[in-house]
Design an enzyme around this catalytic site. Structure first.
Site, PDB file in Angstrom:
ATOM      1  N   GLY A 132       0.933  -1.308   0.044  1.00  0.00           N
ATOM      2  CA  GLY A 132      -0.196  -0.046   0.221  1.00  0.00           C
ATOM      3  C   GLY A 132       1.162   1.398  -0.111  1.00  0.00           C
ATOM      4  N   ASP A 142      -3.100  -6.599  -5.233  1.00  0.00           N
ATOM      5  CA  ASP A 142      -3.974  -6.701  -4.149  1.00  0.00           C
ATOM      6  C   ASP A 142      -3.684  -7.795  -2.604  1.00  0.00           C
ATOM      7  OD1 ASP A 142      -6.513  -7.137  -2.523  1.00  0.00           O
ATOM      8  OD2 ASP A 142      -7.755  -7.815  -4.475  1.00  0.00           O
ATOM      9  N   VAL A 143      -3.140  -7.035  -2.296  1.00  0.00           N
ATOM     10  CA  VAL A 143      -2.615  -7.632  -0.458  1.00  0.00           C
ATOM     11  C   VAL A 143      -3.972  -8.679   0.100  1.00  0.00           C
ATOM     12  CG1 VAL A 143      -1.297  -6.035  -0.244  1.00  0.00           C
ATOM     13  CG2 VAL A 143      -3.014  -6.153   1.214  1.00  0.00           C
ATOM     14  N   ASN A 191       1.440  -2.927   4.976  1.00  0.00           N
ATOM     15  CA  ASN A 191       1.192  -1.261   5.390  1.00  0.00           C
ATOM     16  C   ASN A 191      -0.135  -0.556   4.904  1.00  0.00           C
ATOM     17  OD1 ASN A 191       1.132   2.168   5.894  1.00  0.00           O
ATOM     18  ND2 ASN A 191       0.934   1.436   3.674  1.00  0.00           N
ATOM     19  N   SER A 214      -3.696   0.583  14.481  1.00  0.00           N
ATOM     20  CA  SER A 214      -3.720   1.999  14.334  1.00  0.00           C
ATOM     21  C   SER A 214      -4.644   2.335  16.060  1.00  0.00           C
ATOM     22  CB  SER A 214      -5.354   1.562  13.421  1.00  0.00           C
ATOM     23  OG  SER A 214      -6.116   3.447  13.915  1.00  0.00           O
ATOM     24  N   TYR A 233     -12.988  -1.580  11.143  1.00  0.00           N
ATOM     25  CA  TYR A 233     -12.058  -1.245  11.019  1.00  0.00           C
ATOM     26  C   TYR A 233     -10.768  -1.341  12.161  1.00  0.00           C
ATOM     27  CZ  TYR A 233      -7.953   2.042  10.209  1.00  0.00           C
ATOM     28  OH  TYR A 233      -6.592   3.130  10.038  1.00  0.00           O
ATOM     29  N   LYS A 292      -7.628  -3.672  13.100  1.00  0.00           N
ATOM     30  CA  LYS A 292      -6.255  -3.205  14.090  1.00  0.00           C
ATOM     31  C   LYS A 292      -6.311  -3.613  14.857  1.00  0.00           C
ATOM     32  CE  LYS A 292      -5.492  -0.506  10.310  1.00  0.00           C
ATOM     33  NZ  LYS A 292      -3.947  -0.519   9.663  1.00  0.00           N
TER      34      LYS A 292
HETATM   35  N1  LIG Z   1      -4.434   7.529   7.972  1.00  0.00           N
HETATM   36  C1  LIG Z   1      -4.380   7.991   9.605  1.00  0.00           C
HETATM   37  O1  LIG Z   1      -4.958   8.612  10.139  1.00  0.00           O
HETATM   38  C2  LIG Z   1      -3.794   7.075  10.005  1.00  0.00           C
HETATM   39  C3  LIG Z   1      -3.879   6.036  11.520  1.00  0.00           C
HETATM   40  C4  LIG Z   1      -4.168   4.722  11.869  1.00  0.00           C
HETATM   41  C5  LIG Z   1      -3.393   4.071  11.185  1.00  0.00           C
HETATM   42  N2  LIG Z   1      -3.162   4.048   9.391  1.00  0.00           N
HETATM   43  C6  LIG Z   1      -2.676   3.524   8.701  1.00  0.00           C
HETATM   44  O2  LIG Z   1      -1.904   3.102   8.107  1.00  0.00           O
HETATM   45  C7  LIG Z   1      -2.049   2.907   7.006  1.00  0.00           C
HETATM   46  C8  LIG Z   1      -1.590   3.273   5.809  1.00  0.00           C
HETATM   47  O3  LIG Z   1      -2.668   4.374   5.964  1.00  0.00           O
HETATM   48  P1  LIG Z   1      -2.619   5.624   5.186  1.00  0.00           P
HETATM   49  O4  LIG Z   1      -3.486   6.726   5.991  1.00  0.00           O
HETATM   50  O5  LIG Z   1      -1.394   5.928   4.226  1.00  0.00           O
HETATM   51  O6  LIG Z   1      -4.277   5.896   3.377  1.00  0.00           O
HETATM   52  P2  LIG Z   1      -4.256   5.855   1.886  1.00  0.00           P
HETATM   53  O7  LIG Z   1      -5.545   5.697   1.778  1.00  0.00           O
HETATM   54  O8  LIG Z   1      -3.193   7.063   1.740  1.00  0.00           O
HETATM   55  O9  LIG Z   1      -2.931   4.883   1.789  1.00  0.00           O
HETATM   56  C9  LIG Z   1      -3.499   3.653   1.521  1.00  0.00           C
HETATM   57  C10 LIG Z   1      -2.328   2.878   0.064  1.00  0.00           C
HETATM   58  O10 LIG Z   1      -3.198   0.763   0.229  1.00  0.00           O
HETATM   59  C11 LIG Z   1      -3.604   1.200  -0.918  1.00  0.00           C
HETATM   60  N3  LIG Z   1      -4.285  -0.035  -0.538  1.00  0.00           N
HETATM   61  C12 LIG Z   1      -5.769   0.036  -0.109  1.00  0.00           C
HETATM   62  N4  LIG Z   1      -5.905  -1.379  -0.429  1.00  0.00           N
HETATM   63  C13 LIG Z   1      -5.486  -2.321  -1.097  1.00  0.00           C
HETATM   64  C14 LIG Z   1      -4.784  -3.318  -1.220  1.00  0.00           C
HETATM   65  N5  LIG Z   1      -6.209  -4.313  -1.241  1.00  0.00           N
HETATM   66  N6  LIG Z   1      -3.812  -4.086  -1.874  1.00  0.00           N
HETATM   67  C15 LIG Z   1      -2.745  -3.286  -2.428  1.00  0.00           C
HETATM   68  N7  LIG Z   1      -2.747  -2.202  -1.192  1.00  0.00           N
HETATM   69  C16 LIG Z   1      -4.577  -1.675  -1.215  1.00  0.00           C
HETATM   70  C17 LIG Z   1      -4.095   2.125  -1.349  1.00  0.00           C
HETATM   71  O11 LIG Z   1      -4.554   2.431  -3.052  1.00  0.00           O
HETATM   72  C18 LIG Z   1      -3.399   3.396  -0.550  1.00  0.00           C
HETATM   73  O12 LIG Z   1      -2.161   3.652  -1.948  1.00  0.00           O
HETATM   74  C19 LIG Z   1      -3.483   2.241   7.262  1.00  0.00           C
HETATM   75  O13 LIG Z   1      -3.016   0.822   7.651  1.00  0.00           O
HETATM   76  C20 LIG Z   1      -4.468   2.921   7.371  1.00  0.00           C
HETATM   77  O14 LIG Z   1      -4.919   2.189   8.351  1.00  0.00           O
HETATM   78  C21 LIG Z   1      -3.971   4.905   9.747  1.00  0.00           C
END
Ligand SMILES: NC(=O)c1ccc[n+]([C@@H]2O[C@H](COP(=O)([O-])OP(=O)(O)OC[C@H]3O[C@@H](n4cnc5c(N)ncnc54)[C@H](O)[C@@H]3O)[C@@H](O)[C@H]2O)c1
Length: 252
Positions: free
Chosen positions: A9, A58-59, A85, A136, A149, A153
């Site tokens: 991701g 696609d993970v 991630n 998270s 969600y 997590k």
């Molecule tokens: N942004 C926040 O506030 C936050 C807080 C806590 C945890 N997180 C976690 O951090 C990680 C990254 O989040 P982010 O904020 O950068 O989100 P984001 O949506 O900007 O990026 C996520 C990426 O994962 C890719 N993705 C989604 N489904 C996928 C799949 N099936 N296979 C491969 N790739 C896939 C998307 O295309 C995207 O590029 C996630 O696990 C999210 O849950 C984010």
């Protein structure tokens, strides 16, 4: 010979920042993402920079993961860091969450973490590598709108402990980073104005984290500096978890 880091991701957001960090530290960064258009944009932006590879994967799909990791391990016999991630968030009141919503969130967040770790294990053993799973604060503290969600997590955090015990016997460490809110496309999608104000009230540092701050925690856990750290959940959350019953009205 360069070390190899695989980040799922990673075409944008936190994952992309982590990939850039590993690259700056001298690793070859392997970027996986499901979104072909975002992946092409990412590749274009990084054009001319050495030490990146890109895979559309696609993970949540077993076959996609198997094929992708077969290609990766054919190219890189050892992997030194795997960062699970990739994640999606669907925020809805519990009674409105369908089984399809639930399954989609579990499929990417939990199944994806399991599938990629299993597919990468032999290469991680070869590289005496380590895993960081991105959890998270929603998995640490329960809240409204996050029945799928938050549960996914929390499950990732226990999966991390299971991995640390069994993979640990093979010399592969597993830890998790639990970020607080970070300004990314995901946050833009699910954080309403109300949620933003409430976070500022509830987090002792009274702000969102940055993608750099999360990548620092991830890189540390994969580095030699963390060589005896295994099975831990590191909250990079401005003190949100520590605050517990830290009601805004009780602030000094
Ligand atoms: N942004 C926040 O506030 C936050 C807080 C806590 C945890 N997180 C976690 O951090 C990680 C990254 O989040 P982010 O904020 O950068 O989100 P984001 O949506 O900007 O990026 C996520 C990426 O994962 C890719 N993705 C989604 N489904 C996928 C799949 N099936 N296979 C491969 N790739 C896939 C998307 O295309 C995207 O590029 C996630 O696990 C999210 O849950 C984010």
């Amino acid at each position: 010979m360069k070390k190899t880091a695989v980040i799922t991701g990673a075409a944008r957001g936190i994952g992309l920042e982590i990939a850039k960090r590993f690259n700056r530290e001298g690793y070859h960064a392997v970027i996986l993402d499901i979104d072909a258009a975002e992946l092409a944009r990412c590749e274009e932006n990084l054009k001319g920079q050495e030490g990146f590879s890109f895979f559309n994967c696609d993970v949540s799909n077993h076959q996609s993961v198997s094929e992708t990791f077969a290609q990766i391990t054919a190219q890189f016999s050892a992997v030194h860091a795997l960062v699970n991630n990739a994640g999606i968030a669907i925020f809805k009141p519990a009674q409105e969450v369908s089984f399809e919503d639930w399954s989609a969130v579990m499929g990417v967040n939990l199944n994806g973490t399991f599938l990629c770790s299993q597919a990468c294990l032999a290469a991680l053993v070869a590289g005496k590598g380590s895993i960081v799973n991105i959890a998270s604060i929603s998995g640490v503290r329960a809240s409204t709108l996050r029945i799928a969600y938050g549960t996914s997590k929390a499950a990732i955090m226990h999966l991390t402990k299971q991995q640390s015990v069994e993979y640990g016997n093979m010399g592969v460490r597993a830890n998790a980073v639990a970020p607080g809110p970070v300004e990314t496309e995901m946050a833009k999608l699910v954080h309403s104005a109300d949620i933003r104000t409430s976070y500022a009230d509830a987090i002792p540092l009274a702000r969102y984290g940055t993608t750099e701050e999360i990548s620092n925690a991830v890189y540390f856990l994969c580095s030699e500096q963390a060589s005896y750290i295994n099975g831990q959940i590191l909250c990079a959350d401005g003190g949100f978890d520590a605050a517990g019953v830290g009601l805004p009205s009780l602030r000094v």
